[in-house]
Design a protein around this motif. Structure first.
Motif, short mmCIF file in Angstrom:
data_model
loop_
_atom_site.label_atom_id
_atom_site.label_comp_id
_atom_site.label_asym_id
_atom_site.label_seq_id
_atom_site.Cartn_x
_atom_site.Cartn_y
_atom_site.Cartn_z
N MET A 1 0.85 -1.20 0.00
CA MET A 1 0.00 0.00 0.00
C MET A 1 0.88 1.25 0.00
N LYS A 2 0.35 2.30 -0.62
CA LYS A 2 1.09 3.57 -0.69
C LYS A 2 1.37 4.12 0.71
N ASN A 3 2.44 4.90 0.81
CA ASN A 3 2.78 5.52 2.08
C ASN A 3 2.26 6.96 2.10
N LEU A 4 1.39 7.26 3.06
CA LEU A 4 0.72 8.57 3.08
C LEU A 4 1.70 9.74 3.11
N SER A 5 2.85 9.53 3.75
CA SER A 5 3.79 10.65 3.89
C SER A 5 4.59 10.91 2.60
N ASP A 6 4.41 10.04 1.61
CA ASP A 6 5.14 10.23 0.35
C ASP A 6 4.23 10.66 -0.81
N LEU A 7 2.97 10.91 -0.51
CA LEU A 7 2.04 11.26 -1.59
C LEU A 7 2.06 12.76 -1.90
N THR A 8 1.64 13.08 -3.11
CA THR A 8 1.44 14.48 -3.48
C THR A 8 -0.06 14.77 -3.36
N TYR A 9 -0.38 15.70 -2.45
CA TYR A 9 -1.78 16.06 -2.19
C TYR A 9 -2.10 17.32 -2.98
N GLY A 10 -3.26 17.34 -3.59
CA GLY A 10 -3.73 18.54 -4.29
C GLY A 10 -5.01 19.03 -3.63
N ILE A 11 -5.07 20.31 -3.35
CA ILE A 11 -6.28 20.86 -2.75
C ILE A 11 -6.80 21.98 -3.64
N VAL A 12 -8.00 21.77 -4.15
CA VAL A 12 -8.62 22.73 -5.06
C VAL A 12 -9.60 23.59 -4.24
N GLY A 13 -9.31 24.85 -4.10
CA GLY A 13 -10.10 25.74 -3.23
C GLY A 13 -9.42 25.78 -1.89
N PHE A 14 -8.58 26.82 -1.69
CA PHE A 14 -7.76 26.84 -0.47
C PHE A 14 -8.29 27.90 0.49
N GLY A 15 -9.55 27.72 0.89
CA GLY A 15 -10.19 28.64 1.83
C GLY A 15 -10.16 28.06 3.23
N LEU A 16 -11.23 28.29 3.97
CA LEU A 16 -11.29 27.79 5.34
C LEU A 16 -11.11 26.27 5.38
N MET A 17 -11.89 25.55 4.58
CA MET A 17 -11.86 24.09 4.64
C MET A 17 -10.61 23.53 3.96
N GLY A 18 -10.36 23.98 2.73
CA GLY A 18 -9.17 23.50 2.02
C GLY A 18 -7.90 23.81 2.80
N GLY A 19 -7.82 25.02 3.32
CA GLY A 19 -6.65 25.42 4.10
C GLY A 19 -6.50 24.58 5.37
N SER A 20 -7.62 24.31 6.03
CA SER A 20 -7.57 23.52 7.27
C SER A 20 -7.14 22.08 6.96
N LEU A 21 -7.67 21.52 5.85
CA LEU A 21 -7.26 20.17 5.45
C LEU A 21 -5.76 20.17 5.14
N GLY A 22 -5.31 21.19 4.42
CA GLY A 22 -3.89 21.30 4.09
C GLY A 22 -3.03 21.36 5.35
N LYS A 23 -3.44 22.20 6.31
CA LYS A 23 -2.67 22.31 7.55
C LYS A 23 -2.67 21.01 8.33
N ALA A 24 -3.82 20.33 8.36
CA ALA A 24 -3.90 19.06 9.09
C ALA A 24 -2.99 18.01 8.45
N ILE A 25 -2.90 18.02 7.12
CA ILE A 25 -2.00 17.07 6.43
C ILE A 25 -0.55 17.45 6.72
N ARG A 26 -0.24 18.74 6.61
CA ARG A 26 1.13 19.20 6.88
C ARG A 26 1.56 18.82 8.30
N GLU A 27 0.67 19.07 9.26
CA GLU A 27 1.04 18.89 10.67
C GLU A 27 1.04 17.44 11.13
N ASN A 28 0.21 16.60 10.50
CA ASN A 28 0.04 15.24 11.03
C ASN A 28 0.50 14.13 10.09
N VAL A 29 0.69 14.46 8.82
CA VAL A 29 1.01 13.41 7.85
C VAL A 29 2.40 13.63 7.25
N LEU A 30 2.70 14.88 6.92
CA LEU A 30 3.99 15.17 6.28
C LEU A 30 5.03 15.66 7.30
#
Lengths: 297, 297
Positions: A1-30
Motif C-alpha cells: 500500500m502507498k505511504n501517506l507521507s510520500d504522496l502528493t496532495y492537491g487541494i482545489v479551493g484553499f479557503g477555510l476548509m481547504g486550508g484547514s485540510l492542508g494544515k492538518a495534512i502538513r502537521e500530522n502526515v507530512l
C-alpha cells in the motif's frame, strides 16, 4: 500500500476548509522526517496562495485557471469548492486528474453529485465522495486551522467501483488528521441526516437571530443565545446553495421541528406543568444518551 | 464602606449556582490574607454540605430547617432556590435576616417576586433583586465551579429603597467574582429580555432534540447540533417552573421566532435564492454586530 507521507496532495479551493485540510495534512502526515510528500494548492485568491507558501503549508500553488498542471501531479485530490462548483469542476476536469489518483469532495449535499456520477467516473480516477464534519463560522484561508478536525466525524460514501486499498488509505489519512469516527453510508442517508444535524441547525440559528428585537440583546445573554447562534455568522452564498440543494430533506426536518416546538408551546399555553416536565425529562434523557455516543467515539 | 473580605456571606441553596457563587467568593474575595470574612451555606442535601466543608468552601453549614440561625449572622445573603421557593423563602424568613443586611436572589423570572415585594420589604433588610447570567447543563454542588462567571453579565434590578452604598458593594462583589458587565434594569425588562436570551433558547434546544429521529444522529454531527442542544440536558423541574412563570413573554418570543422561521422556510420552499441569500446576509451582519457587543464588555 502507498505511504501517506510520500504522496502528493492537491487541494482545489484553499479557503477555510481547504486550508484547514492542508494544515492538518502538513502537521500530522507530512511532519515525519522521512516524508517526501507535497501539498499543492489551487485557488482564485492570490493573496491566500501567497500566505500558504510563506507559511510552508503549500509547497506549490496554482491559480484555478492553471489547475490542470497541478491535477496531473497529484495522488490525492480534495476538491473544496461550493456544491455546484464542485460538480462542475469534477466534470470539466475529469480528464486532467492523474490516472489512478484518489479524488474526493467535501460537499455538504451529495444528491446532485450522485445524479451525475457516471460523467465524473468516466475520468479514470478513483472518486470517493466524502464530507468532513467540521467547520467554523469564519471564512477564508487566513482563518483555517489544522486542529478543527480533532475528535470530529468524517462521512464517506464509497462507491462499488472504489478500490479497497484506496478506501483504506483514505481512512488512514483522516484518522491521522484527527478525525475519530469514520461513518460509511450512502448519499441519500447522508443528505437526510445532514439536513438535520447541519442545515436545520443553521436555519434555526438564523431564524433566532432574525427574531431578535435588537443587537443589544446580548447584554442579557448568559451563553445560551450565544452558543445557539454562533453559526448564524453564516456564509450566505454557501448556505443558500446548501439549503436549496437539499431542500426536500431540509423541509421535512423543519416541519418535524415545528411539530415538536408546537407541542412544547401548547403545554406552556395550557399551563400543563406535568406534560411540560415529562417532555423536558424525555429530552434530557435523549440528549444525554447522545453525548454518551459523542464521548464513546 | 464595608470591606468585602470581612463580610459574612450566607448562601441558601448550595447546588450548582449557590456552590459556584460560594467558590467564586472564596477564590476571589476571601483569598486575601487579611480576610476575616466567612461563607455559611444552607441546603437540604447533607452530602453537599459536607463536601463544601471538606473543600473549605463553606466555613459552616446548616440544614435548611436550621437556616434562621445562619441568616441572623450574615451581612450578605444569596437565596439560590427555584423561583417559587425563593419567593416563599423570602417571605417566610423575612424577620430572621440580620437587620440591615443585603439580601439578593438569583431567580430567572422576577414578576412573581415583584408582585409581592411589599411583603418581602417589610423584613428590615436591603433586598436587591439580581440575576447572574451564567450556568451549566450540569446540576448540584459537585458540578459547581467558581470560574463559570468569568466575562459574564450580572443583571441587577435595584429598588428605590436600596441604599446606594449597598448597591455599590454588590457591584464591587460581582466584579471581583468575574462578571464583566453589570446591567441595571427593572423586572419587566428583565423578564422580557430573558424570555428571549434564555428561555426561548431552552425551548428551541429542547424541541430540536425532541424532533431528532434517534440518538445516533450525532454520528453525523459536526458540532452545530451539539452546540445548539447542549442546554437540552435540561433540569426539567426548574425549567418547567421558569417557562410557566414567564409564560406571557416567552410565548411572545416563540411566536416571533416562528414568524422568522416561517419566512426563511418560505424562501426555501419557493426556491427563492435571492431573498434567502439576503435574509442570511442580514442575519450574518446582525449576529456579527452582537459579537462586537460581546467583545466590547
Amino acid at each position: 500500500m502507498k505511504n501517506l507521507s510520500d504522496l502528493t496532495y492537491g487541494i482545489v479551493g484553499f479557503g477555510l476548509m481547504g486550508g484547514s485540510l492542508g494544515k492538518a495534512i502538513r502537521e500530522n502526515v507530512l511532519s515525519v522526517s522521512s516524508a517526501s510528500g507535497k501539498i499543492l494548492a489551487a485557488d482564485i485568491n492570490e493573496a491566500s496562495l501567497s500566505l500558504a507558501r510563506e507559511q510552508h503549508i503549500a509547497d506549490e500553488t496554482f491559480l484555478i485557471s492553471k489547475v490542470d498542471s497541478m491535477l496531473c501531479q497529484c495522488d490525492f485530490v480534495f476538491v473544496c469548492l461550493y456544491p455546484h462548483a464542485t460538480l462542475e469542476f469534477l466534470i470539466q476536469h475529469k480528464n486532467n486528474f492523474k490516472p489512478g489518483s484518489i479524488v474526493t469532495d467535501i460537499s455538504g449535499v451529495k444528491s446532485e453529485i450522485f445524479s451525475r456520477l457516471n460523467e465524473i467516473l468516466s475520468g479514470g480516477f478513483d472518486f470517493i465522495p466524502g464530507h468532513p464534519m467540521a467547520g467554523s463560522e469564519k471564512e477564508g484561508y487566513a482563518n483555517s486551522c489544522g486542529s478543527i478536525f480533532k475528535n470530529h466525524n468524517y462521512i464517506l460514501m464509497p462507491l462499488k467501483q472504489n478500490k479497497i486499498e484506496n478506501l483504506e488509505l483514505f481512512k488512514q489519512l483522516v484518522s491521522l488528521m484527527g478525525f475519530t469516527r469514520i461513518v460509511e453510508t450512502d448519499a441519500f442517508v447522508h443528505d437526510h441526516k445532514i439536513a438535520f444535524t447541519s442545515q436545520l441547525c443553521h436555519v434555526i440559528a438564523s431564524a433566532l437571530v432574525d427574531s431578535a428585537e435588537d443587537s443589544k440583546i446580548t447584554a442579557f445573554g448568559g451563553g445560551s443565545f450565544e452558543d445557539l447562534t454562533r453559526i448564524a455568522m453564516i456564509n450566505a452564498p454557501l448556505w443558500t446553495e446548501l439549503f436549496l440543494a437539499n431542500k426536500k430533506e431540509l423541509l421535512l426536518h423543519i416541519e418535524n421541528f415545528e411539530k415538536s416546538l408546537n407541542e412544547l408551546k401548547g403545554f406552556i399555553e395550557k399551563n400543563n406543568a406535568s406534560s411540560l416536565k415529562s417532555y423536558l425529562e424525555n429530552v434530557r434523557e435523549k440528549r444525554i444518551s447522545m453525548s454518551r455516543i459523542e464521548v464513546k467515539v
